[in-house]
Design an enzyme around this catalytic site. Structure first.
Site, mmCIF file in Angstrom:
data_model
loop_
_atom_site.group_PDB
_atom_site.id
_atom_site.type_symbol
_atom_site.label_atom_id
_atom_site.label_comp_id
_atom_site.label_asym_id
_atom_site.label_seq_id
_atom_site.Cartn_x
_atom_site.Cartn_y
_atom_site.Cartn_z
ATOM 1 C CB THR A 269 2.519 6.270 4.342
ATOM 2 O OG1 THR A 269 2.862 7.168 5.544
ATOM 3 C CG2 THR A 269 1.821 5.455 5.039
ATOM 4 C CD GLU B 196 -2.096 10.959 -0.337
ATOM 5 O OE1 GLU B 196 -2.382 10.305 0.642
ATOM 6 O OE2 GLU B 196 -1.326 12.218 -0.321
ATOM 7 C CG ASN C 134 -1.970 14.860 1.400
ATOM 8 O OD1 ASN C 134 -1.762 14.168 2.435
ATOM 9 N ND2 ASN C 134 -1.868 14.533 0.257
ATOM 10 C CE LYS D 219 -1.268 2.344 2.937
ATOM 11 N NZ LYS D 219 -0.783 4.011 3.363
#
Length: 397
Positions: A180, A266, A392, A169
């Site tokens: 992350t 993103e 975000n 992920k």
């Protein structure tokens, strides 16, 4: 999708998140040799600290990994460590294995304690639905990801078919030296602990550590590889033919997963590949490639389809590598063509419309020919868009 012998997977919704699956388990029917690479961030989440200690003590006896998404269990103090250990204890109880054979991982919002009642209920449910299908686990570890990320391959060693499956992920907070980004590699290969550690480090250095989405390094990064030996091959040792065959398979999986993470960055609309060639040494090539894909000015120029080549030269210049800037040639390339925009460190006349057409594609390659040696390196990133700010700016809501 190939799955290695002896591994089971599960993913459930335990209501940490409002709707999507948020707790997953990987389980091996027999003990695994395991290795891990973890975040370089000084601020490490409780599961990272916990797993690093477990792997020091029991890297030859790992049976399971339990993962939650939605809450990172980072910056949570002593209670966070208690909760990480309790996740391992509960999983061990339900599976009937030693607690020191369970690794833990979390991803999500920082600074929030895990809702342990939900987590423990989720572990109970996940154990009940373990199966050969890795998809539910892949769904359970997602946060802002828009797509599941899996890849598998097979290789024959000593006449035995060996399977490697990777599940990852990652979408934001992705920066060289991991970010992350969680990745779990399972294989039924039989391999020594020393060889597995070396293989993983070699692969991570040229895959996950060469990608960037937004320049942030997370508190929770980890890549874990589990090898249970059920393929029945002779134990693989470092630097042998079998070692390099397995390395190629594992690296294929890691490379594909790393690129999937970048593609799912993103708000991203384009993938950027920086290919530095003819560099004076490998270290310089890697530094420059990573610097280019990490530059927000380069990212925004690619998003705007603007052939602003000076930003790329500047990113090379502050990378920390030593080189002669007066020898650099620079090209943009995509499925729409290839164009030279700089030669010997200076701009050359080029067709702006042609350049824009090349930059309008979804995958953009930036080729920097240093003409100062024979080494080369690649790094991958994505463009930076308004959508990234939108995602975000409301992450906790």
């Amino acid at each position: 999708m190939f799955t290695p012998s002896g591994f089971k997977f599960a993913g459930v919704h335990c209501k940490i998140k409002r709707k999507r699956k948020d707790l997953g388990i990987i389980f091996s029917e027999v003990p695994c040799v395991a290795a891990g690479v973890f975040t370089t961030n000084v601020v490490k989440a409780a599961p990272v600290i916990y797993d690093m200690e477990i792997l020091k003590k029991n890297s030859n006896g790992i049976r399971a990994v339990v993962v939650n998404s939605g809450v990172a269990n980072a910056c949570t103090g002593e209670q966070g460590m208690i909760n990480a250990r309790r996740m391992a204890e509960k999983t061990a109880e339900e599976l009937g294995v030693p607690v020191e054979s369970v690794l833990v991982s979390s991803t999500g919002v920082i600074g929030v304690q895990l809702p342990m009642d939900k987590v423990e209920n989720g572990i109970e449910e996940a154990v009940k639905v373990l199966s050969d299908d890795p998809l539910p686990f892949a769904e359970a570890i997602m946060t802002t990801d828009t797509k599941v990320k899996m890849h598998s391959t097979r290789v024959t060693i000593d006449g035995k078919e060996i399977t490697v499956l990777g599940i990852a992920k990652g979408s934001g907070m992705i920066h060289p030296n991991m970010a992350t980004m969680l990745s779990f590699i399972t294989t039924d290969a039989k391999i020594s602990e020393e060889a597995l550690k070396k293989l993983l480090k070699l692969s991570v250095d040229d895959s996950y550590n060469m990608i960037d989405v937004d320049g942030d390094t997370s508190t929770n990064d980890m890549v874990i590889v589990l090898a249970n030996g059920l393929a029945g091959n002779t134990t693989i040792q470092p630097e042998t033919d079998g070692f390099w065959k397995l390395y190629e398979a594992v690296h294929e999986v890691n490379q594909v997963l790393a690129e999937k993470i970048v593609e799912d960055g993103e708000g991203a609309t384009k993938v950027i590949e920086a290919h530095v060639v003819n560099a004076p040494d490998m270290k310089s090539a890697r530094l420059i490639a990573r610097s280019i894909v990490s530059s927000n000015l380069v990212k925004t120029a690619v998003y705007g389809e603007d052939a602003n080549w000076g930003r790329i030269i500047a990113a090379a210049g502050y990378s920390g590598a030593a080189f002669d800037p007066n020898k650099l040639d620079l090209f943009f390339e995509s499925e729409a063509g290839r164009i030279k925009v700089a030669e010997n460190g200076q701009g050359v006349p080029f067709d702006e419309e042609e350049a824009k057409k090349i930059l309008s594609e979804k995958k953009i390659k930036i080729i920097l020919d240093m003409k100062q040696g024979k080494e080369a390196a690649k790094a991958w990133g994505c463009d930076l868009t308004e959508k990234y700010v939108e995602i975000n700016g409301r992450y906790r809501t």
